[in-house]
Design an enzyme around this catalytic site. Sequence first.
Site, PDB file in Angstrom:
ATOM      1  N   LYS A 259      21.299  26.292   1.825  1.00 50.49           N
ATOM      2  CA  LYS A 259      21.458  27.495   2.315  1.00 50.49           C
ATOM      3  C   LYS A 259      21.021  27.048   3.848  1.00 50.49           C
ATOM      4  O   LYS A 259      20.477  26.036   4.089  1.00 50.49           O
ATOM      5  CB  LYS A 259      20.243  28.605   1.847  1.00 50.49           C
TER       6      LYS A 259
ATOM      7  N   TYR B 194      10.273  27.839  35.666  1.00 52.81           N
ATOM      8  CA  TYR B 194       9.919  29.125  35.652  1.00 52.81           C
ATOM      9  C   TYR B 194       8.481  29.587  35.513  1.00 52.81           C
ATOM     10  O   TYR B 194       7.685  28.782  34.727  1.00 52.81           O
ATOM     11  CB  TYR B 194      10.691  30.164  34.656  1.00 52.81           C
TER      12      TYR B 194
END
Length: 389
Positions: free
Chosen positions: A37, A269
């Site tokens: 999965k 940033y």
Amino acid sequence: MSSSLSWIETDLDALAHNVATFRARIGSERRLMIVVKANAYGHGIAEVGLAACRFGADWLGVFTLDEALCLRSAGVTAPILVFGPVPVASAPLAAAGEIRLTVPSPEYLEALLASGVSGLSVHAKVETGTNRQGLFPRDLACLTALAGHPRVTLEGLYTHFADIEDTTEHQFAETQLERFRSATTHLAEQGLRPPLLHTACTAAALLFEETYFNMVRVGIGAYGLWPSKETRVSATRLGVDPVNLRPLMTWKTRISQIKTLEPGEYVGYGRTWRARRLTRLAILPVGYANGYDRGLSNHSHVLVRGQRAPLCGRVMMNMCAVDVTDLPDALAGDEVVLLGRQGEECIPADMLAGWLGTINYEVVTRAEPFGPRICVGGNETDVTGSCNP
Ligand SMILES: *Cc1c(COP(=O)(O)O)cnc(C)c1O
């Protein structure tokens, strides 16, 4: 050389080794399901699914019907079980692809039977204490509708442990196992004996033979990672055969640019990093959108020329920066390892998980959702293309 900015290399020799390790542990008479999965925990569902079957997996486990259909279109012929919900309207697709569905509730079974779907095999999930999916003991009676049913076959019965990898005290797992056993006994009294009984995930497969029944579902261990420190400690305490799992994943990118900063210049940033010396800064084209978590800002290392280079400033959406002042040979275009080994150095998924306060499962499943999975080893030639379920 890949044209992508960031990519995952999946080591199929390591997969072969891990599959063989679990096969040796459970024996040849039991089925080995490899759980693929979430794009094979980030490693590439089609590539890992095909290779795992080649290396001796008997079954594959997925969460969605789309994942199962992707495996079928990639050429997987092994039986596949879908753990997650599948709309009743899609059940005929599953039946046509010989894909097994999970029965998680009496309502679902009722709707499935009412739909008239035929040629479908199902595995009923028993609720033993994880409380996410499954039939409570009081609901088990609904399965008698499947006794001798002409169109839907009850092929399996399973459950999933809540905390078997989270602790070194396994009383709750024992309680769950006891509840599972009593469900099988109860069903047998009604004449229902589904041929496949399964409860074990990786931690259970590593620790407790009594959880094996006739199939074992291995996810994280197939990717060469231990489920937790607690599982390692438990393995030592219980004196089980030590296993040596080999990680499959290496996450790579390349330096896109190198620049020299004067002392006092800032990076990124928020200006959270400031150069204290003349600094060679390498820009990497990977950020949090690529699964390189923003929580690694100013915190982690990457590997350049076989050495660690520390992150400078915040991880941005598609970029981050590392300090290569002490690696004067580093050049734009150099391969960089974000996770995995380069030369003698290694940044294991467990280390990133520790820095982030999460588990290795989350680190690998979120690694680079957009880039290609490139298989290495395992007779590279016969691994075919991928698909995106
Ligand atoms: C994901 C999953 C597994 C595999 O668990 P691991 O800890 O990765 O081995 C097994 N069974 C079910 C039902 C799952 O959802």
